[in-house]
Design a protein around this motif. Structure first.
Motif, short mmCIF file in Angstrom:
data_model
loop_
_atom_site.label_atom_id
_atom_site.label_comp_id
_atom_site.label_asym_id
_atom_site.label_seq_id
_atom_site.Cartn_x
_atom_site.Cartn_y
_atom_site.Cartn_z
N LYS A 35 0.46 -1.01 0.31
CA LYS A 35 -0.44 0.33 -0.05
C LYS A 35 1.20 1.30 0.18
O LYS A 35 0.49 1.85 -0.50
CB LYS A 35 -0.79 -0.05 0.80
CG LYS A 35 -1.62 -1.05 1.36
CD LYS A 35 -2.72 -1.15 2.31
CE LYS A 35 -3.89 -2.21 1.86
NZ LYS A 35 -3.83 -2.55 3.38
N GLY A 38 1.87 2.37 -3.37
CA GLY A 38 1.40 2.49 -4.32
C GLY A 38 0.78 1.72 -5.38
O GLY A 38 -0.18 2.35 -6.11
N THR A 40 -1.85 -0.79 -6.37
CA THR A 40 -3.56 -1.34 -6.38
C THR A 40 -3.56 -2.38 -8.03
O THR A 40 -2.79 -2.50 -8.48
CB THR A 40 -4.17 0.18 -7.06
OG1 THR A 40 -4.36 0.79 -8.50
CG2 THR A 40 -3.66 1.59 -6.38
N LYS A 59 7.99 0.93 -7.70
CA LYS A 59 7.29 0.92 -7.91
C LYS A 59 7.64 1.54 -9.74
O LYS A 59 8.10 2.30 -9.57
CB LYS A 59 5.61 1.74 -7.44
CG LYS A 59 4.37 2.04 -8.06
CD LYS A 59 3.36 0.53 -7.77
CE LYS A 59 2.38 1.20 -8.76
NZ LYS A 59 2.28 1.65 -9.89
N LYS A 61 6.74 3.54 -12.16
CA LYS A 61 5.59 4.93 -12.51
C LYS A 61 4.82 5.90 -13.76
O LYS A 61 5.37 5.04 -14.41
CB LYS A 61 6.35 6.33 -11.95
CG LYS A 61 7.05 6.15 -10.78
CD LYS A 61 7.44 6.93 -9.76
CE LYS A 61 7.73 7.20 -8.38
NZ LYS A 61 8.45 7.95 -7.59
#
Length: 61
Positions: A35, A38, A40, A59, A61
């Protein structure tokens, strides 16, 4: 945030068209970390880098 956890690696025999003796290695990551990155269900692409000693997960981007 800096947190360290000791996690187990799941090792399974690979299926399908894999060669004899092939294995798949997996581990789970804490939900709070995912989480915080970021991640999902709609945006879950990650970049992993291995330098021979450690794995870094970022992550995309």
């Amino acid at each position: 945030m800096s947190e360290t956890r000791i996690l187990r690696c799941l090792i399974n025999k690979a299926g399908g068209n894999s060669g004899a003796g092939s294995k798949t290695y997996r581990t789970t990551l804490p939900a709070t970390w995912i989480k915080e990155l970021g991640v999902t269900e709609a945006d879950r692409e990650l970049e992993l880098t291995f330098d021979g000693e450690k794995i870094v997960i970022k992550k995309v981007k």
